[in-house]
Scaffold this active site. Sequence first.
Site, PDB file in Angstrom:
ATOM      1  N   LYS A  15       7.578  -3.203  14.786  1.00 12.70           N
ATOM      2  CA  LYS A  15       6.814  -4.451  14.628  1.00 12.70           C
ATOM      3  C   LYS A  15       7.174  -5.101  13.294  1.00 12.70           C
ATOM      4  O   LYS A  15       6.873  -4.565  12.233  1.00 12.70           O
ATOM      5  CB  LYS A  15       5.312  -4.197  14.652  1.00 12.70           C
TER       6      LYS A  15
ATOM      7  N   GLU B 247       5.412   4.192   3.065  1.00 14.38           N
ATOM      8  CA  GLU B 247       5.989   3.567   1.863  1.00 14.38           C
ATOM      9  C   GLU B 247       5.030   2.460   1.471  1.00 14.38           C
ATOM     10  O   GLU B 247       4.970   1.430   2.139  1.00 14.38           O
ATOM     11  CB  GLU B 247       7.368   2.966   2.170  1.00 14.38           C
TER      12      GLU B 247
ATOM     13  N   GLY C 119      -2.017   1.662   4.851  1.00 19.87           N
ATOM     14  CA  GLY C 119      -1.453   3.016   4.910  1.00 19.87           C
ATOM     15  C   GLY C 119      -2.545   4.059   5.067  1.00 19.87           C
ATOM     16  O   GLY C 119      -2.420   5.005   5.861  1.00 19.87           O
TER      17      GLY C 119
ATOM     18  N   CYS D  29       7.568  -3.929  -3.750  1.00 24.56           N
ATOM     19  CA  CYS D  29       6.701  -2.786  -3.995  1.00 24.56           C
ATOM     20  C   CYS D  29       7.079  -2.099  -5.295  1.00 24.56           C
ATOM     21  O   CYS D  29       6.241  -1.531  -5.974  1.00 24.56           O
ATOM     22  CB  CYS D  29       6.827  -1.819  -2.832  1.00 24.56           C
TER      23      CYS D  29
ATOM     24  N   GLY E 213       4.111  -0.911   3.799  1.00 20.43           N
ATOM     25  CA  GLY E 213       3.131  -1.975   3.622  1.00 20.43           C
ATOM     26  C   GLY E 213       2.138  -1.592   2.551  1.00 20.43           C
ATOM     27  O   GLY E 213       2.444  -0.799   1.658  1.00 20.43           O
ATOM     28  N   SER E 214       0.941  -2.117   2.689  1.00 23.42           N
ATOM     29  CA  SER E 214      -0.042  -1.926   1.627  1.00 23.42           C
ATOM     30  C   SER E 214      -0.678  -0.536   1.694  1.00 23.42           C
ATOM     31  O   SER E 214      -0.745   0.091   2.759  1.00 23.42           O
ATOM     32  CB  SER E 214      -1.128  -2.992   1.756  1.00 23.42           C
ATOM     33  N   THR E 215      -1.184  -0.101   0.572  1.00 22.66           N
ATOM     34  CA  THR E 215      -1.850   1.204   0.489  1.00 22.66           C
ATOM     35  C   THR E 215      -3.087   1.224   1.382  1.00 22.66           C
ATOM     36  O   THR E 215      -3.372   2.218   2.052  1.00 22.66           O
ATOM     37  CB  THR E 215      -2.206   1.502  -0.978  1.00 22.66           C
ATOM     38  N   GLU E 216      -3.782   0.100   1.411  1.00 29.67           N
ATOM     39  CA  GLU E 216      -5.009   0.019   2.216  1.00 29.67           C
ATOM     40  C   GLU E 216      -4.713   0.291   3.699  1.00 29.67           C
ATOM     41  O   GLU E 216      -5.359   1.127   4.334  1.00 29.67           O
ATOM     42  CB  GLU E 216      -5.560  -1.398   2.030  1.00 29.67           C
TER      43      GLU E 216
ATOM     44  N   GLU F 243      -1.996  -4.101  -7.796  1.00 30.13           N
ATOM     45  CA  GLU F 243      -0.763  -4.777  -7.425  1.00 30.13           C
ATOM     46  C   GLU F 243      -1.056  -6.267  -7.197  1.00 30.13           C
ATOM     47  O   GLU F 243      -1.985  -6.602  -6.461  1.00 30.13           O
ATOM     48  CB  GLU F 243      -0.256  -4.135  -6.135  1.00 30.13           C
TER      49      GLU F 243
HETATM   50  P1  NAP Z   1       0.271  -4.944   4.962  1.00 25.73           P
HETATM   51  O1  NAP Z   1      -0.804  -5.912   5.135  1.00 25.73           O
HETATM   52  O2  NAP Z   1      -0.068  -3.511   4.875  1.00 25.73           O
HETATM   53  O3  NAP Z   1       1.287  -5.196   6.158  1.00 25.73           O
HETATM   54  C1  NAP Z   1       2.424  -4.440   6.388  1.00 25.73           C
HETATM   55  C2  NAP Z   1       2.704  -4.407   7.868  1.00 25.73           C
HETATM   56  O4  NAP Z   1       1.647  -3.726   8.535  1.00 25.73           O
HETATM   57  C3  NAP Z   1       2.755  -5.776   8.496  1.00 25.73           C
HETATM   58  O5  NAP Z   1       3.686  -5.757   9.549  1.00 25.73           O
HETATM   59  C4  NAP Z   1       1.344  -5.943   8.998  1.00 25.73           C
HETATM   60  O6  NAP Z   1       1.230  -6.910   9.987  1.00 25.73           O
HETATM   61  C5  NAP Z   1       1.055  -4.558   9.504  1.00 25.73           C
HETATM   62  N1  NAP Z   1      -0.361  -4.219   9.605  1.00 25.73           N
HETATM   63  C6  NAP Z   1      -1.433  -4.841   9.048  1.00 25.73           C
HETATM   64  N2  NAP Z   1      -2.577  -4.189   9.395  1.00 25.73           N
HETATM   65  C7  NAP Z   1      -2.209  -3.147  10.166  1.00 25.73           C
HETATM   66  C8  NAP Z   1      -2.930  -2.092  10.814  1.00 25.73           C
HETATM   67  N3  NAP Z   1      -4.258  -1.970  10.725  1.00 25.73           N
HETATM   68  N4  NAP Z   1      -2.240  -1.174  11.509  1.00 25.73           N
HETATM   69  C9  NAP Z   1      -0.899  -1.237  11.596  1.00 25.73           C
HETATM   70  N5  NAP Z   1      -0.162  -2.215  11.025  1.00 25.73           N
HETATM   71  C10 NAP Z   1      -0.804  -3.149  10.306  1.00 25.73           C
HETATM   72  O7  NAP Z   1       1.138  -5.240   3.703  1.00 25.73           O
HETATM   73  P2  NAP Z   1       1.665  -6.632   3.232  1.00 25.73           P
HETATM   74  O8  NAP Z   1       0.630  -7.224   2.362  1.00 25.73           O
HETATM   75  O9  NAP Z   1       2.179  -7.413   4.353  1.00 25.73           O
HETATM   76  O10 NAP Z   1       2.934  -6.141   2.398  1.00 25.73           O
HETATM   77  C11 NAP Z   1       2.906  -5.939   1.075  1.00 25.73           C
HETATM   78  C12 NAP Z   1       2.637  -4.481   0.743  1.00 25.73           C
HETATM   79  O11 NAP Z   1       3.702  -3.665   1.184  1.00 25.73           O
HETATM   80  C13 NAP Z   1       2.553  -4.280  -0.734  1.00 25.73           C
HETATM   81  O12 NAP Z   1       1.472  -3.457  -1.051  1.00 25.73           O
HETATM   82  C14 NAP Z   1       3.864  -3.585  -1.055  1.00 25.73           C
HETATM   83  O13 NAP Z   1       3.852  -2.837  -2.213  1.00 25.73           O
HETATM   84  C15 NAP Z   1       4.126  -2.795   0.151  1.00 25.73           C
HETATM   85  N6  NAP Z   1       5.550  -2.494   0.278  1.00 25.73           N
HETATM   86  C16 NAP Z   1       5.953  -1.210   0.059  1.00 25.73           C
HETATM   87  C17 NAP Z   1       7.296  -0.878   0.137  1.00 25.73           C
HETATM   88  C18 NAP Z   1       7.763   0.528  -0.117  1.00 25.73           C
HETATM   89  O14 NAP Z   1       8.896   0.844   0.204  1.00 25.73           O
HETATM   90  N7  NAP Z   1       6.944   1.380  -0.668  1.00 25.73           N
HETATM   91  C19 NAP Z   1       8.231  -1.859   0.462  1.00 25.73           C
HETATM   92  C20 NAP Z   1       7.793  -3.155   0.685  1.00 25.73           C
HETATM   93  C21 NAP Z   1       6.430  -3.452   0.593  1.00 25.73           C
HETATM   94  P3  NAP Z   1       1.100  -8.468   9.615  1.00 25.73           P
HETATM   95  O15 NAP Z   1       1.552  -8.641   8.213  1.00 25.73           O
HETATM   96  O16 NAP Z   1       2.002  -9.116  10.567  1.00 25.73           O
HETATM   97  O17 NAP Z   1      -0.330  -8.822   9.778  1.00 25.73           O
END
Ligand code: NAP
Length: 510
Positions: free
Chosen positions: A214, A288, A271, A322, A266-269, A420
């Site tokens: 996804k 991650e 995760g 990130c 994605g985000s820690t929350e 962050e």
């Molecule tokens: P996010 O809200 O956690 O979203 C990440 C992905 O998860 C998106 O595809 C999102 O869908 C999906 N998602 C949202 N809620 C979900 C749920 N309940 N169950 C399953 N999937 C769900 O994070 P973001 O704000 O888009 O991205 C930024 C975060 O990613 C930052 O915290 C960043 O540090 C982290 N990040 C980490 C790395 C690493 O390698 N450690 C790399 C890049 C980014 P939608 O966005 O389409 O709603």
Amino acid sequence: MPRSPEPPVRRPAKALRQHRSRASAPALVFGDLWPYDPAPETAAPDIRPRYELFINGQFVAPKKAGYFDSINPATEEKLSEIALAKTADVDVAFTAAKAAFDGAWGRMPGAERGKYLFRIARLLQDRAREFAVAETLDGGKPIKESRDFDVPAAAAHFFYHAGWADKLDYAFPGPRRPRPIGVVGQIIPWNFPLLMLAWKLAPALACGNCAVLKPAETTSITALKFAEILRDAELPPGVVNFVCGAGEVGAEVVRHPLAAKVAFTGSTEVGKAIMRETAGSGKRLTLELGGKAANIVFDDAPLDQAVEGVVNGIYFNQGHACCAGSRLLVQESIAELFVAKLKTRLATLRVGNPLDKNTDVGAINSRGQLQRIREMVAVGEKEGAVLYQPPGCRLPNKGYWFAPSIFTGVTPSHRVAREEIFGPVLSVLTFRTIEEAIEKANNTAYGLSAGVWTDKGSRILQMSAALKAGVVWANTFNQFDPASPFGGYKESGFGREGGRQGLGAYVKLD
Ligand code: NAP
Ligand code: MG
């Protein structure tokens, strides 16, 4: 009577004296002295007006028709509409993946699988410019980054993992042989859409798994263009499937009973929510997550080089990284000079049209993200940190923009030092001793990356051992290689991507 000796006069360093004597002069804005002519990238991105889901090797309409817009965050113009997956579509995608795994793909020797990965990598290289333009249009990042980093690095991941496909026995020597896990569910964010896709798919396929992935809602276009490459490479149907939509679709992917493993960036929350969801299910999981990296500058560092590294660390991809070096820890003796140099450099950053080849800082990915950045910056000011934005920085009228920013006067308890922001905002803290630097750097819930700037090799070794971060860059920042594992400590998640360690997440040992 003998005169007591004069107390020694502590003279500021020459560079600082020069800086102070110039401080009263009016600020010169580089761009006003030597303006750049526009240099827009003109390659066609070849974006379809509508994209369907990619399931079982075909673009298919969702069972219950529904589409959402993907927009260009630099202009707010609609680029395309994307099919929205529902539970039934996710189910069809997993069923197709399972059939592919139980069929031709699961039985294919590694050397044959590797050929597909090589083919995919070459096809991506062939269309590199087109993908770079599409990535920049859909996500807002500067074309020089998508052209020189995102797309080449994505292709490099497929090349690298293609080489492993027939050598897994050597990657995991011993009596137990590496086997694929089955169907993996993968969820990626919007900051490096194509590159995160490559980080996920390349090792999964090299190890013989099938995938349902996804993309993030705001940046699905390059994934769906990538589906065209998979078709051109004649990858067997069902090996890779893309289901699009927002978080609920991601949750469906996590929940699906055929998902033998979940890989999430994605985000820690989110995760944490995924960890709760998968607990006790027997599904394997890698996370991650977020970061709040310390970029640590000692007084013996080559300062101008360090300024470049700090700028790259936080303003690369508008700070949507990130591993962004979002906390600058600078030794107190050089702090004034270093921050002055940083501010001078900030004034030369070109913010604007992401398609312009001279642009350094592009658009914020979405209205929601811009809102989050603004909220955090307001919090920083309320907490008493001092905000600096280059006075000459002019932002476009349309689209989502945030000027490159620095917070000084930050203490470790400030939220802008702990949370962050995921935007172009740097928090500056100071330290006096190496012990204080280590303590402050590790005083975070995260642990993804860190940077150390010093002339002393032994100090680099000491720091890299003491810093609780998955990656420590020394006298550089943001260096990536498919052979080098990347991943976090603590709330930055677990599991590694890249290298032999990254392969380990996609095999089971029988
Ligand atoms: P996010 O809200 O956690 O979203 C990440 C992905 O998860 C998106 O595809 C999102 O869908 C999906 N998602 C949202 N809620 C979900 C749920 N309940 N169950 C399953 N999937 C769900 O994070 P973001 O704000 O888009 O991205 C930024 C975060 O990613 C930052 O915290 C960043 O540090 C982290 N990040 C980490 C790395 C690493 O390698 N450690 C790399 C890049 C980014 P939608 O966005 O389409 O709603
Ligand atoms: Mg978009």
